[in-house]
Design a protein around this motif. Structure first.
Motif, PDB file in Angstrom:
ATOM      1  N   UNK A   1       0.914  -1.386   0.108  1.00 35.82           N
ATOM      2  CA  UNK A   1      -0.032   0.105   0.130  1.00 35.82           C
ATOM      3  C   UNK A   1       0.872   1.235   0.058  1.00 35.82           C
ATOM      4  N   UNK A   2       0.649   2.000  -0.975  1.00 31.49           N
ATOM      5  CA  UNK A   2       1.280   3.053  -1.104  1.00 31.49           C
ATOM      6  C   UNK A   2       0.617   4.611  -0.732  1.00 31.49           C
ATOM      7  N   UNK A   3       1.145   5.443   0.195  1.00 31.90           N
ATOM      8  CA  UNK A   3       0.512   6.491   0.507  1.00 31.90           C
ATOM      9  C   UNK A   3       1.081   7.681   0.028  1.00 31.90           C
TER      10      UNK A   3
ATOM     11  N   UNK B   1       1.451  11.697   0.076  1.00 34.05           N
ATOM     12  CA  UNK B   1       1.086  12.736   1.237  1.00 34.05           C
ATOM     13  C   UNK B   1       1.384  14.013   0.768  1.00 34.05           C
TER      14      UNK B   1
ATOM     15  N   UNK C   1       3.566  17.329   1.074  1.00 35.50           N
ATOM     16  CA  UNK C   1       4.785  17.653   1.804  1.00 35.50           C
ATOM     17  C   UNK C   1       4.790  19.076   1.968  1.00 35.50           C
TER      18      UNK C   1
ATOM     19  N   UNK D   1       4.292  12.498   8.393  1.00 36.10           N
ATOM     20  CA  UNK D   1       3.723  13.236   7.185  1.00 36.10           C
ATOM     21  C   UNK D   1       4.108  14.556   7.302  1.00 36.10           C
TER      22      UNK D   1
ATOM     23  N   UNK E   1       7.452  13.935   4.916  1.00 33.05           N
ATOM     24  CA  UNK E   1       7.668  12.729   3.975  1.00 33.05           C
ATOM     25  C   UNK E   1       6.346  12.980   3.089  1.00 33.05           C
ATOM     26  N   UNK E   2       6.413  12.407   1.734  1.00 30.60           N
ATOM     27  CA  UNK E   2       5.670  12.577   0.960  1.00 30.60           C
ATOM     28  C   UNK E   2       4.978  11.166   0.368  1.00 30.60           C
ATOM     29  N   UNK E   3       5.706  10.213   0.697  1.00 27.27           N
ATOM     30  CA  UNK E   3       5.577   8.903   0.478  1.00 27.27           C
ATOM     31  C   UNK E   3       5.659   7.790   1.399  1.00 27.27           C
ATOM     32  N   UNK E   4       4.653   7.142   1.628  1.00 27.83           N
ATOM     33  CA  UNK E   4       4.652   6.150   2.563  1.00 27.83           C
ATOM     34  C   UNK E   4       4.456   4.744   1.741  1.00 27.83           C
ATOM     35  N   UNK E   5       5.368   3.530   2.138  1.00 21.29           N
ATOM     36  CA  UNK E   5       4.914   2.397   1.184  1.00 21.29           C
ATOM     37  C   UNK E   5       5.256   1.241   2.650  1.00 21.29           C
TER      38      UNK E   5
ATOM     39  N   UNK F   1      10.744  11.232   1.549  1.00 24.69           N
ATOM     40  CA  UNK F   1       9.972  12.468   0.687  1.00 24.69           C
ATOM     41  C   UNK F   1       9.650  12.007  -0.950  1.00 24.69           C
ATOM     42  N   UNK F   2      10.380  10.783  -1.169  1.00 24.35           N
ATOM     43  CA  UNK F   2      10.099  10.643  -2.616  1.00 24.35           C
ATOM     44  C   UNK F   2       9.636   9.330  -2.937  1.00 24.35           C
ATOM     45  N   UNK F   3       8.838   8.958  -3.836  1.00 27.45           N
ATOM     46  CA  UNK F   3       8.212   7.658  -3.902  1.00 27.45           C
ATOM     47  C   UNK F   3       9.162   6.606  -4.524  1.00 27.45           C
TER      48      UNK F   3
END
Lengths: 84, 157, 157, 84
Positions: free
Chosen positions: B33-35, B37, B39, C25, C28-32, C100-102
């Motif tokens: 699962x990717x979120x 957000x 920034x 968040x 961070x711009x990205x959570x996996x 910060x980056x996917x």
């Protein structure tokens, strides 16, 4: 024929409107419509004859310069997509 | 096999998305699962607003999810995208998959995100020190999406 | 920058993991978040049991998370692994990152999973029709882990 | 010198025990210890002189054949890892 033209994002702001309904003669492709719009005035020229990329969809499907237009079509113009 | 896509102006419920993906557990061995957000860019961004092309955005998002489902062996695919105004830290997008295998799960989720960024009619602007500014498309995003061009040909009339 | 690793015989709380990753968040711009689940193999597996080397398993898992943190620009890294007996559908492992980056987020999470599969002293067996059977290491997992060998040299005395 | 030897997973089952404490003379590497163990009987020979891979850790750090042993070391032997 009549087409509805939609403008999104920066284009909508530059034109100060989100759509036009146009009665057209001899404008039968996306590129021809774009040229027609570019001649409508300064703001239109900035959007449709400027240096930035112009994307188009016809009836909600991505289109290209040669995509043909038919009576009743909805043509949307917008800048590069920036979702996600 | 099941697909859930939506465009919403409400906050995206991460837990609901996670629960739905995990509900195919047993058949699936892997959930990614990717979120995405908002920034804050170290305080430079105080608000993000997303405009979309209603009707087309929903349809394209659903098609992309279906196409990804056809390329990898997946049990579930989810893609939820928020539109409207958002604050830093809020979730813009959720993309997730459930699969029997982790390689497929990582690749499919990563691909779907690349496609969502470059193919769904969405436009972002941010409120910063200089007022509300439209965000430019990033070359990096276009390059990432180009990796999938052969398996996901661009639609067009 | 923050790392949370654990080896646990209790059920792994997916939501807690997800909440912790999302708590960075803004920066961070990205959570996996990856979840590895017990597959039922179409009914062939009724139970999975994981043995570990207590002490070493915790230490190696923590070191791997720290190493991944050093290779990619990440705000948070999480790696929780369950041991003991589990039923099909239950979560074996959670690996997640916030970045910060996917691109970094996907790559780091995928790498950490590959390393967890091949470097942490854990051994799996499954209860099926033929009784309790030790699971063999898969060439595919070894090949996946080998991709990272130059950036993550094997420790050794 | 004295070393503690731990067995995990399939090896533990094959040997019917999870550890040995051994007083050793002239056994100063992981490989030497493995050979020493292989001579302890049929089950040990199956594990330590069989065809399957044997991994080793010394004091909880992955080791190789030439890793030296010292008095008080804890040496663990186990099959390929299958976590995740």
């Amino acid at each position: 024929m009549t087409v509805t033209v939609l403008y999104f994002a920066r284009f909508r702001e530059q034109l100060g409107r989100d759509q036009d309904t146009l009665a057209l003669e001899g404008v039968d492709t996306v590129m021809a419509l774009r040229q027609h719009l570019a001649a409508r005035g300064a703001a239109y020229a900035d959007v449709f004859a400027g240096s930035g990329p112009v994307l188009a969809a016809v009836n909600e499907v991505m289109a290209h310069a040669g995509t043909p237009l038919r009576d009743g079509d909805v043509v949307a113009f917008f800048p590069m997509l920036t979702g996600g | 096999m099941s697909v859930d896509t939506r465009i919403s102006s409400d906050a995206l419920p991460v837990q609901l998305a996670s629960d739905w993906l995990h509900a195919s557990a047993g058949a699936s061995g892997a959930v990614v699962l990717f979120s995405g957000l908002v920034r804050d860019e170290r305080g430079d961004v105080s608000l993000l607003a997303l405009e979309h092309y209603p009707g087309m955005s929903e349809r394209v998002l659903a098609e992309l999810a279906q196409q990804v489902m056809a390329v990898w062996p997946l049990q579930r695919v989810l893609a939820w995208h928020r539109v409207g105004a958002m604050a830093p830290g809020e979730v813009i997008v959720l993309v997730g998959v459930a699969s029997a295998h982790r390689e497929a799960a990582f690749e499919a989720a990563s691909c779907l995100m690349d496609l969502v960024k470059t193919r769904v009619p969405l436009w972002k602007r941010v409120q910063g020190a200089g007022g509300m500014q439209w965000v430019d498309a990033r070359d990096k995003d276009l390059a990432a999406a180009a990796r999938w061009a052969d398996r996901f040909p661009l639609p067009g009339q």
